[in-house]
Design a protein around this motif. Sequence first.
Motif, PDB file in Angstrom:
ATOM      1  N   CYS A  89       0.841  -1.195   0.000  1.00  0.00           N
ATOM      2  CA  CYS A  89       0.000   0.000   0.000  1.00  0.00           C
ATOM      3  C   CYS A  89       0.879   1.247   0.000  1.00  0.00           C
ATOM      4  N   ALA A  90       0.660   2.116  -0.967  1.00  0.00           N
ATOM      5  CA  ALA A  90       1.320   3.420  -0.972  1.00  0.00           C
ATOM      6  C   ALA A  90       0.534   4.338  -0.042  1.00  0.00           C
ATOM      7  N   MET A  91       1.269   5.148   0.713  1.00  0.00           N
ATOM      8  CA  MET A  91       0.659   6.016   1.719  1.00  0.00           C
ATOM      9  C   MET A  91       0.896   7.486   1.368  1.00  0.00           C
ATOM     10  N   VAL A  92      -0.005   8.341   1.838  1.00  0.00           N
ATOM     11  CA  VAL A  92       0.197   9.776   1.704  1.00  0.00           C
ATOM     12  C   VAL A  92       1.523  10.115   2.384  1.00  0.00           C
ATOM     13  N   GLY A  93       2.340  10.908   1.733  1.00  0.00           N
ATOM     14  CA  GLY A  93       3.606  11.324   2.321  1.00  0.00           C
ATOM     15  C   GLY A  93       4.773  10.403   2.053  1.00  0.00           C
ATOM     16  N   ASP A  94       4.551   9.323   1.308  1.00  0.00           N
ATOM     17  CA  ASP A  94       5.678   8.455   0.955  1.00  0.00           C
ATOM     18  C   ASP A  94       6.723   9.251   0.183  1.00  0.00           C
ATOM     19  N   THR A  95       7.977   8.978   0.455  1.00  0.00           N
ATOM     20  CA  THR A  95       9.059   9.606  -0.291  1.00  0.00           C
ATOM     21  C   THR A  95       9.255   8.859  -1.608  1.00  0.00           C
ATOM     22  N   PRO A  96       9.871   9.504  -2.594  1.00  0.00           N
ATOM     23  CA  PRO A  96      10.083   8.825  -3.884  1.00  0.00           C
ATOM     24  C   PRO A  96      10.902   7.538  -3.783  1.00  0.00           C
ATOM     25  N   ASP A  97      11.739   7.431  -2.747  1.00  0.00           N
ATOM     26  CA  ASP A  97      12.554   6.222  -2.619  1.00  0.00           C
ATOM     27  C   ASP A  97      11.877   5.122  -1.798  1.00  0.00           C
ATOM     28  N   ALA A  98      10.640   5.312  -1.399  1.00  0.00           N
ATOM     29  CA  ALA A  98       9.935   4.306  -0.595  1.00  0.00           C
ATOM     30  C   ALA A  98       9.863   2.940  -1.290  1.00  0.00           C
TER      31      ALA A  98
ATOM     32  N   GLY B 231     -11.398   4.398   7.813  1.00  0.00           N
ATOM     33  CA  GLY B 231     -11.135   5.525   6.930  1.00  0.00           C
ATOM     34  C   GLY B 231      -9.839   5.253   6.183  1.00  0.00           C
ATOM     35  N   PHE B 232      -9.772   5.715   4.956  1.00  0.00           N
ATOM     36  CA  PHE B 232      -8.618   5.415   4.116  1.00  0.00           C
ATOM     37  C   PHE B 232      -7.908   6.668   3.627  1.00  0.00           C
ATOM     38  N   SER B 233      -8.053   7.767   4.349  1.00  0.00           N
ATOM     39  CA  SER B 233      -7.461   9.030   3.906  1.00  0.00           C
ATOM     40  C   SER B 233      -5.936   9.012   3.925  1.00  0.00           C
ATOM     41  N   SER B 234      -5.324   8.072   4.623  1.00  0.00           N
ATOM     42  CA  SER B 234      -3.859   8.012   4.631  1.00  0.00           C
ATOM     43  C   SER B 234      -3.301   7.186   3.467  1.00  0.00           C
TER      44      SER B 234
END
Length: 145
Positions: free
Chosen positions: A32-41, A92-95
Amino acid sequence: MRALIQRVSQANVAIDGEIVGAIGPGLLIFICAMVGDTPDAPTKMAAKIAKLRIFKDDADKMNLSLMDTHRTALIVSQFTLAGDTSRGNRPGFSSAARPDDGRAAYEAFIAEVEKLGITTQTGQFGADMAVNLTNDGPITLWIDV
């Protein structure tokens, strides 16, 4: 980026009754990709999972990684890993990352795992999928990077 991984003796994913990805012994990776993930995640997550020592060695100890054992990975997108139930009973899935960002991160993660020499099978981003697995151990880990 968040992952739930399971060491499996077999796993497959089907869409509309048709198997689109299947593996024998290896790892089932829900990602799962999350809000705020960095490009290198995706790179960090792929390296972490590929090197986790969760497969048994000759002495029956969890001492070998996916890379050591040359086993396969079944990678399935799952935005519900971002589910938050802290304010009630309806998650909730806002993250979770927005769909376009999530798809890009999912595809980048798959590419990074493959760059490490690991054979992969996948589900389909955004599809309604049925996942069948036999957990080996059971071994299940939650990972955030």
